[in-house]
Design an enzyme around this catalytic site. Structure first.
Site, PDB file in Angstrom:
ATOM      1  N   PHE A  10       0.863  -1.185   0.000  1.00 11.65           N
ATOM      2  CA  PHE A  10       0.000   0.000   0.000  1.00 11.65           C
ATOM      3  C   PHE A  10       0.902   1.239   0.000  1.00 11.65           C
ATOM      4  CE2 PHE A  10      -3.259   2.727   2.205  1.00 11.65           C
ATOM      5  CZ  PHE A  10      -4.242   2.603   1.231  1.00 11.65           C
ATOM      6  N   ASP A  47       1.027  -5.905   7.431  1.00 14.40           N
ATOM      7  CA  ASP A  47      -0.170  -5.069   7.385  1.00 14.40           C
ATOM      8  C   ASP A  47      -1.357  -5.989   7.082  1.00 14.40           C
ATOM      9  OD1 ASP A  47      -2.247  -3.312   6.791  1.00 14.40           O
ATOM     10  OD2 ASP A  47      -0.903  -1.818   5.900  1.00 14.40           O
ATOM     11  N   TYR A 105     -11.915  -0.379   9.662  1.00 18.43           N
ATOM     12  CA  TYR A 105     -13.102   0.143   8.965  1.00 18.43           C
ATOM     13  C   TYR A 105     -13.405  -0.594   7.668  1.00 18.43           C
ATOM     14  CZ  TYR A 105      -9.397   3.141   6.895  1.00 18.43           C
ATOM     15  OH  TYR A 105      -8.252   3.611   6.336  1.00 18.43           O
ATOM     16  N   LYS A 106     -12.578  -1.593   7.330  1.00 21.57           N
ATOM     17  CA  LYS A 106     -12.831  -2.372   6.108  1.00 21.57           C
ATOM     18  C   LYS A 106     -13.711  -3.573   6.471  1.00 21.57           C
ATOM     19  CE  LYS A 106      -8.830  -0.383   4.037  1.00 21.57           C
ATOM     20  NZ  LYS A 106      -7.372  -0.359   3.944  1.00 21.57           N
ATOM     21  N   ARG A 127     -12.485  -3.353  -8.336  1.00 25.18           N
ATOM     22  CA  ARG A 127     -12.206  -4.226  -7.191  1.00 25.18           C
ATOM     23  C   ARG A 127     -13.505  -4.608  -6.499  1.00 25.18           C
ATOM     24  NH1 ARG A 127      -8.307  -2.351  -2.310  1.00 25.18           N
ATOM     25  NH2 ARG A 127     -10.180  -1.169  -1.831  1.00 25.18           N
TER      26      ARG A 127
HETATM   27  C1  LIG Z   1      -6.740   0.821   4.163  1.00 25.81           C
HETATM   28  C2  LIG Z   1      -5.299   0.556   4.377  1.00 25.81           C
HETATM   29  C3  LIG Z   1      -4.558   1.365   5.219  1.00 25.81           C
HETATM   30  C4  LIG Z   1      -5.225   2.565   5.848  1.00 25.81           C
HETATM   31  O1  LIG Z   1      -4.379   3.369   6.523  1.00 25.81           O
HETATM   32  P1  LIG Z   1      -4.961   4.647   7.282  1.00 25.81           P
HETATM   33  O2  LIG Z   1      -3.862   5.052   8.146  1.00 25.81           O
HETATM   34  O3  LIG Z   1      -6.202   4.214   8.000  1.00 25.81           O
HETATM   35  O4  LIG Z   1      -5.323   5.655   6.251  1.00 25.81           O
HETATM   36  C5  LIG Z   1      -3.239   1.042   5.433  1.00 25.81           C
HETATM   37  N1  LIG Z   1      -2.669  -0.024   4.823  1.00 25.81           N
HETATM   38  C6  LIG Z   1      -3.375  -0.808   3.983  1.00 25.81           C
HETATM   39  C7  LIG Z   1      -2.736  -1.981   3.339  1.00 25.81           C
HETATM   40  C8  LIG Z   1      -4.699  -0.536   3.739  1.00 25.81           C
HETATM   41  O5  LIG Z   1      -5.382  -1.312   2.908  1.00 25.81           O
END
Ligand SMILES: *Cc1c(COP(=O)(O)O)cnc(C)c1O
Length: 419
Positions: A125, A204, A229-230, A379
């Site tokens: 990411f 992660d 939140y996912k 997606r």
């Molecule tokens: C959604 C996501 C994040 C989100 O990071 P925030 O700090 O909440 O913005 C981080 N890493 C991955 C791989 C994600 O999918």
């Protein structure tokens, strides 16, 4: 198996089907396949929100800190621990995913004296990569991020990563499930490879927590972070969690020391002495309002059972794959995810020459909400607690319609802010 009756039959047989009722669903015709970006709201969350504002804050005021708020990061972290194969003492809710990544990466680099490299991949990411490069800079420019490329932008370069690990490697950090293709890394294999050369691992879990059972202890994972939140339906911008393996906790320093992480925090002592527990990785006061809203959804996950959720996810993603092959491949849709469900998480990305215009047509005319990730990924997130097999069937019919009926053509060249 290519008609709606078959999907309906699968829904009748589905042991998790009753969970859909636990979620707020205001438009039953909407096909929501973005639960891996922002999960739906459990009905129980609305009640908790009401109680939080009216009673806990409105009535109890500061007494709330002694009535559950101060322990909320540990209490809610302990529920997440059950989903990720960790001990409750190894997980705590804090900050955002990116900030937790920064904290744990800096802690790991400082601990790994003499080692200079962070090894990762180009499927990571981007926010993680930004935080890592800034961490290297902050530590005096002695460290560097080594990004190993995927050969096809779908599969994780496991062999090349393994070959790159050596005595210079301080940290191997990857997304367990990568955000575009949905490729799922083998945690045990990568942890073993890193440990062989003395490197630590930092995973992660944003795209895997709540989607599948994870065994952090069983795979000897050192460090992990993740988003709520996912798949976990914690609400927009809900706080994240972090995991630090028991034996490492005392060895690592939180680079953003703050009073919430101090031993005996209400002593208000002038020097910083970290707490003995995982709380040492806290910094400042948590956002109690959004933190508390993560909990009702976790209770649903624990009741449904993460093994059951994952079983249904695999069944749904394989069903989607069969429908893709039958209906969508002939229309130019590509499968931008691993073809083997054993190498996937809980989302599938479909590519198409007109992917972005199709995505916009789905949203504006066909009542489907997917998300779009450049260059060409539509997606599709699979969230078994509230997604039916008929939704998957309808999704494919609408993806088909977007192309067969040329619905997408008027969206070519359109630009939008959030995809
Ligand atoms: C959604 C996501 C994040 C989100 O990071 P925030 O700090 O909440 O913005 C981080 N890493 C991955 C791989 C994600 O999918």
């Amino acid at each position: 198996m290519f008609d709606q009756t078959y999907a309906q039959k699968l829904d009748v047989q589905d042991p998790l089907s009753s969970y859909r009722d636990q979620f707020e669903i205001t438009d039953p015709d909407l096909i929501y396949v973005d639960g891996n970006s922002l999960g739906r709201m459990p009905k129980a969350t609305a009640k908790t929100a009401q109680d939080l504002v009216q009673n806990q804050w409105g009535n109890r005021l500061i007494r709330g800190w002694n009535e559950g708020w101060i322990e909320a990061p540990d209490r809610i972290g302990a529920k997440i621990a059950k989903l990720i194969g960790a001990d409750p003492s190894e997980v705590i809710m804090a900050d955002s995913t990116t900030i937790n990544l920064f904290k744990l990466a800096v802690a790991a680099l400082r601990f790994q004296q003499g080692r200079t490299d962070i090894v990762t991949d180009n499927l990571n990411f981007p926010s993680d990569l930004y935080a890592l490069t800034e961490a290297c800079d902050l530590l005096g420019g002695q460290h560097q991020v080594e990004m190993i490329a995927s050969a096809d932008d779908i599969l994780g370069p496991e062999d090349a990563l393994e070959a790159r690990l050596d005595e210079r490697t301080a940290l191997l950090t990857l997304c367990h499930v990568v955000f575009k293709s949905g490729y799922r890394y083998d945690l045990a294999r990568m942890n073993d490879a890193a440990h062989k050369v003395g490197a630590l691992t930092l995973w992660d879990l944003s795209h895997s927590v709540g989607a599948m059972p994870i065994d952090l202890n069983g795979t000897n994972t050192d460090l992990a972070i993740g988003c709520t939140y996912k798949y976990l339906n914690g609400g927009p911008g809900a706080p994240a969690f972090l995991y630090v393996r028991k034996g490492l906790q005392e060895k690592l320093r939180n680079p953003i020391g703050g009073w919430m992480g101090r031993k005996d925090m209400f002593s208000f002592a002038l020097d910083f002495e970290p707490d003995d527990s995982i709380r040492r990785f806290l910094t400042g006061t948590p956002s109690i309002l959004s933190l508390s809203l993560v909990e009702p959804s976790l209770d649903l996950f624990l009741a449904a059972g993460i093994d059951n959720i994952w079983r249904k996810s695999v069944q749904q993603s394989e069903y989607l794959q069969q429908l893709w092959h039958h209906y969508l491949a002939p229309l130019g849709y590509r499968f931008n995810s691993p073809e083997n469900s054993q190498q996937r998480g809980s989302h599938i990305s479909l590519g198409h020459e007109h992917a972005f215009a199709i995505d916009q047509a789905l949203i504006h005319e066909l009542n489907v909400i997917p998300d779009f990730r450049p260059p060409d990924n539509i997606r599709l997130g699979i969230t078994p607690l509230y997604t039916r097999f008929v939704d998957i069937y309808q999704l494919v019919m609408r993806l088909r319609e977007a192309v067969v009926e040329n619905v997408y053509t008027k969206y070519e060249g359109v630009k939008v802010k959030v995809t």
